[in-house]
Design a protein around this motif. Structure first.
Motif, PDB file in Angstrom:
ATOM      1  N   PRO A 151     -31.837 -30.762  10.527  1.00  0.00           N
ATOM      2  CA  PRO A 151     -32.914 -31.124   9.606  1.00  0.00           C
ATOM      3  C   PRO A 151     -33.404 -32.563   9.733  1.00  0.00           C
ATOM      4  N   HIS A 152     -32.509 -33.515  10.061  1.00  0.00           N
ATOM      5  CA  HIS A 152     -32.949 -34.904  10.141  1.00  0.00           C
ATOM      6  C   HIS A 152     -33.904 -35.149  11.309  1.00  0.00           C
ATOM      7  N   ASN A 153     -33.987 -34.187  12.241  1.00  0.00           N
ATOM      8  CA  ASN A 153     -34.922 -34.307  13.359  1.00  0.00           C
ATOM      9  C   ASN A 153     -36.350 -33.907  12.979  1.00  0.00           C
ATOM     10  N   PHE A 154     -36.536 -33.435  11.749  1.00  0.00           N
ATOM     11  CA  PHE A 154     -37.832 -32.904  11.326  1.00  0.00           C
ATOM     12  C   PHE A 154     -38.446 -33.773  10.231  1.00  0.00           C
ATOM     13  N   SER A 155     -39.763 -33.836  10.224  1.00  0.00           N
ATOM     14  CA  SER A 155     -40.484 -34.505   9.133  1.00  0.00           C
ATOM     15  C   SER A 155     -40.427 -33.631   7.884  1.00  0.00           C
ATOM     16  N   GLY A 156     -40.877 -34.184   6.757  1.00  0.00           N
ATOM     17  CA  GLY A 156     -40.878 -33.416   5.519  1.00  0.00           C
ATOM     18  C   GLY A 156     -41.706 -32.148   5.616  1.00  0.00           C
ATOM     19  N   GLY A 157     -42.891 -32.264   6.240  1.00  0.00           N
ATOM     20  CA  GLY A 157     -43.742 -31.086   6.397  1.00  0.00           C
ATOM     21  C   GLY A 157     -43.113 -30.023   7.278  1.00  0.00           C
ATOM     22  N   MET A 158     -42.442 -30.458   8.359  1.00  0.00           N
ATOM     23  CA  MET A 158     -41.786 -29.500   9.248  1.00  0.00           C
ATOM     24  C   MET A 158     -40.585 -28.848   8.563  1.00  0.00           C
ATOM     25  N   ARG A 159     -39.868 -29.616   7.737  1.00  0.00           N
ATOM     26  CA  ARG A 159     -38.746 -29.031   6.990  1.00  0.00           C
ATOM     27  C   ARG A 159     -39.249 -27.958   6.024  1.00  0.00           C
ATOM     28  N   GLN A 160     -40.386 -28.219   5.391  1.00  0.00           N
ATOM     29  CA  GLN A 160     -40.919 -27.218   4.483  1.00  0.00           C
ATOM     30  C   GLN A 160     -41.336 -25.969   5.251  1.00  0.00           C
ATOM     31  N   ARG A 161     -41.836 -26.133   6.473  1.00  0.00           N
ATOM     32  CA  ARG A 161     -42.166 -24.977   7.305  1.00  0.00           C
ATOM     33  C   ARG A 161     -40.908 -24.186   7.667  1.00  0.00           C
ATOM     34  N   VAL A 162     -39.815 -24.891   7.895  1.00  0.00           N
ATOM     35  CA  VAL A 162     -38.539 -24.208   8.145  1.00  0.00           C
ATOM     36  C   VAL A 162     -38.131 -23.402   6.914  1.00  0.00           C
ATOM     37  N   MET A 163     -38.294 -23.995   5.724  1.00  0.00           N
ATOM     38  CA  MET A 163     -37.967 -23.290   4.486  1.00  0.00           C
ATOM     39  C   MET A 163     -38.833 -22.035   4.320  1.00  0.00           C
ATOM     40  N   ILE A 164     -40.091 -22.140   4.711  1.00  0.00           N
ATOM     41  CA  ILE A 164     -40.989 -20.988   4.625  1.00  0.00           C
ATOM     42  C   ILE A 164     -40.548 -19.906   5.612  1.00  0.00           C
ATOM     43  N   ALA A 165     -40.178 -20.318   6.838  1.00  0.00           N
ATOM     44  CA  ALA A 165     -39.678 -19.357   7.825  1.00  0.00           C
ATOM     45  C   ALA A 165     -38.449 -18.635   7.296  1.00  0.00           C
ATOM     46  N   MET A 166     -37.572 -19.368   6.645  1.00  0.00           N
ATOM     47  CA  MET A 166     -36.365 -18.781   6.059  1.00  0.00           C
ATOM     48  C   MET A 166     -36.735 -17.768   4.976  1.00  0.00           C
ATOM     49  N   ALA A 167     -37.729 -18.117   4.163  1.00  0.00           N
ATOM     50  CA  ALA A 167     -38.116 -17.256   3.045  1.00  0.00           C
ATOM     51  C   ALA A 167     -38.753 -15.951   3.508  1.00  0.00           C
ATOM     52  N   ILE A 168     -39.567 -16.003   4.573  1.00  0.00           N
ATOM     53  CA  ILE A 168     -40.290 -14.802   5.011  1.00  0.00           C
ATOM     54  C   ILE A 168     -39.540 -14.026   6.086  1.00  0.00           C
ATOM     55  N   ALA A 169     -38.314 -14.435   6.396  1.00  0.00           N
ATOM     56  CA  ALA A 169     -37.572 -13.853   7.513  1.00  0.00           C
ATOM     57  C   ALA A 169     -37.410 -12.341   7.404  1.00  0.00           C
ATOM     58  N   CYS A 170     -37.287 -11.836   6.188  1.00  0.00           N
ATOM     59  CA  CYS A 170     -37.057 -10.400   5.994  1.00  0.00           C
ATOM     60  C   CYS A 170     -38.269  -9.699   5.374  1.00  0.00           C
ATOM     61  N   ASN A 171     -39.453 -10.292   5.558  1.00  0.00           N
ATOM     62  CA  ASN A 171     -40.704  -9.705   5.066  1.00  0.00           C
ATOM     63  C   ASN A 171     -40.624  -9.310   3.589  1.00  0.00           C
ATOM     64  N   PRO A 172     -40.386 -10.269   2.702  1.00  0.00           N
ATOM     65  CA  PRO A 172     -40.273  -9.945   1.273  1.00  0.00           C
ATOM     66  C   PRO A 172     -41.592  -9.454   0.699  1.00  0.00           C
ATOM     67  N   ARG A 173     -41.500  -8.681  -0.360  1.00  0.00           N
ATOM     68  CA  ARG A 173     -42.706  -8.223  -1.054  1.00  0.00           C
ATOM     69  C   ARG A 173     -43.257  -9.309  -1.972  1.00  0.00           C
ATOM     70  N   LEU A 174     -42.368 -10.215  -2.415  1.00  0.00           N
ATOM     71  CA  LEU A 174     -42.776 -11.277  -3.332  1.00  0.00           C
ATOM     72  C   LEU A 174     -42.159 -12.598  -2.901  1.00  0.00           C
ATOM     73  N   LEU A 175     -42.983 -13.624  -2.834  1.00  0.00           N
ATOM     74  CA  LEU A 175     -42.528 -14.970  -2.529  1.00  0.00           C
ATOM     75  C   LEU A 175     -42.724 -15.841  -3.775  1.00  0.00           C
ATOM     76  N   ILE A 176     -41.655 -16.482  -4.220  1.00  0.00           N
ATOM     77  CA  ILE A 176     -41.733 -17.431  -5.332  1.00  0.00           C
ATOM     78  C   ILE A 176     -41.707 -18.825  -4.739  1.00  0.00           C
ATOM     79  N   ALA A 177     -42.776 -19.582  -4.939  1.00  0.00           N
ATOM     80  CA  ALA A 177     -42.877 -20.931  -4.393  1.00  0.00           C
ATOM     81  C   ALA A 177     -42.885 -21.922  -5.555  1.00  0.00           C
ATOM     82  N   ASP A 178     -41.777 -22.638  -5.736  1.00  0.00           N
ATOM     83  CA  ASP A 178     -41.635 -23.568  -6.848  1.00  0.00           C
ATOM     84  C   ASP A 178     -42.028 -24.969  -6.398  1.00  0.00           C
ATOM     85  N   GLU A 179     -43.227 -25.386  -6.757  1.00  0.00           N
ATOM     86  CA  GLU A 179     -43.752 -26.708  -6.372  1.00  0.00           C
ATOM     87  C   GLU A 179     -43.495 -26.975  -4.889  1.00  0.00           C
ATOM     88  N   PRO A 180     -43.991 -26.129  -3.980  1.00  0.00           N
ATOM     89  CA  PRO A 180     -43.607 -26.227  -2.570  1.00  0.00           C
ATOM     90  C   PRO A 180     -44.145 -27.441  -1.842  1.00  0.00           C
TER      91      PRO A 180
END
Length: 332
Positions: A151-180
């Motif tokens: 994670p320290h190799n990534f900027s804040g924006g890239m880390r958030q993209r990693v978090m998004i990749a993690m969230a959509i990994a299993c194709n959820p029906r609902l995504l909850i984004a808390d102040e993303p």
């Protein structure tokens, strides 16, 4: 044609700490592919409502009433082992702080793969290839090389993209984004929100966006629910809401915002007078002590959320008076 049930439906949801009810009687539904924003001042109960959906509540907090209906199940009473199968697969969560949400001692590829291996029957090699596809999908350059980085190799924006990749990994029906986009600069905020909007469209995914940013609400969601002191006071489709909100609190939020997504400082900014009213021990409308239209009856019983237009509900005894032209509406 039989209409499809909502992806998520909150029915009279109540959440609180011992002796301290915080979220009171929330009714909210999210349709398939719909993007709904939950807005309000800090401390109004937005995040607590979001976390209660997956029962990821702070210590001592409890769901004390109501239902959380997802895929025919009441998540409020679902056994823990069944709820674990829904977390990350049926419903995914993006937290508001990308700087601290990732494990600093694990490569980001392994962190994204963990969710896949938990819910999907894939080998580690196949999971790795899936992660590389996801990193590419969320716009991370050179995803194969980035897989092994920390994670320290990534900027804040890239880390958030990693978090998004993690969230959509299993194709959820609902995504909850808390102040993303809280910790990101304005340009990166727009990129992240554009990405979320694009993913919702591509994956037919619904989204619940927790925010206080009216600009983000106007540009990237379909419907808004306004929350104050633990209650929803107004829900409406985006276009008519921004053309003329009907609840005095919604009007106050709009009039005090530099950017509501429709204009930048094209009206005189005004503050909502007074302080946020404690939700404890209230008898009537919690906004009454700050409301310029409050009447004695407003302090007796909390107003119900009533139909005020097509898919538009408002909880206000003085709605007719509040609908007089506002500075915001007049500026359009």
């Amino acid at each position: 044609m039989i209409p499809k049930p909502p992806v998520l439906e909150l029915l009279k949801l109540e959440v609180g700490f011992p002796g301290a009810p915080i979220v009171k009687g929330i009714d909210l539904k999210i349709e398939e592919g719909e993007k709904v924003a939950l807005v309000g001042e800090s401390g109004c109960g937005k995040s607590l409502t979001a976390f209660s959906i997956l029962r990821l509540l702070p210590q001592a907090a409890r769901i004390t009433g109501g239902q959380v209906i997802f895929d025919g199940h009441d998540l409020a009473t679902l056994p823990a082992h069944e709820l674990r199968r829904i977390r990350g697969k049926g419903i995914a969560l993006i937290l508001q702080e990308p700087m601290t949400s990732l494990n600093p001692v694990l490569p980001i590829g392994l962190q994204v793969a963990e969710n896949i291996l938990q819910h999907e029957k894939l080998s580690r090699r196949a999971a790795k290839e899936r992660v590389i596809e996801l990193l590419d999908l969320v716009g991370i350059p050179n995803p194969r090389e980035r897989y092994t980085m920390y994670p320290h190799n990534f900027s804040g924006g890239m880390r958030q993209r990693v978090m998004i990749a993690m969230a959509i990994a299993c194709n959820p029906r609902l995504l909850i984004a808390d102040e993303p986009t809280t910790a990101l600069d304005v340009t990166i905020q727009a990129q992240v929100m554009d990405l979320l909007e694009d993913l919702c469209s591509k994956l037919s995914m619904a989204m619940l966006l927790i925010t206080h940013d009216l600009g983000a609400v106007a540009q990237w969601t379909d419907r808004v629910a306004v929350m104050y002191a633990g209650r929803i006071v107004e829900t409406a489709p985006i276009a008519p809401f921004f053309a003329g909100p009907q609840h005095p609190y919604s009007q106050g939020l709009m009039n005090s915002s530099v950017d509501d997504g429709w204009h930048y400082s094209s009206h005189r900014l005004t503050e909502i007078t007074g302080n946020v009213h404690s939700a404890l021990g209230e008898r009537g409308c919690a906004f009454a002590p700050r409301c310029p239209l409050a009447a004695p009856g407003c302090r007796e019983t909390p107003p119900p959320l009533e139909l005020a237009g097509p898919d538009w509900h408002v909880a206000c005894y003085r709605r007719a008076e509040a609908m007089a032209p506002s500075p915001v509406a007049a500026s359009h």
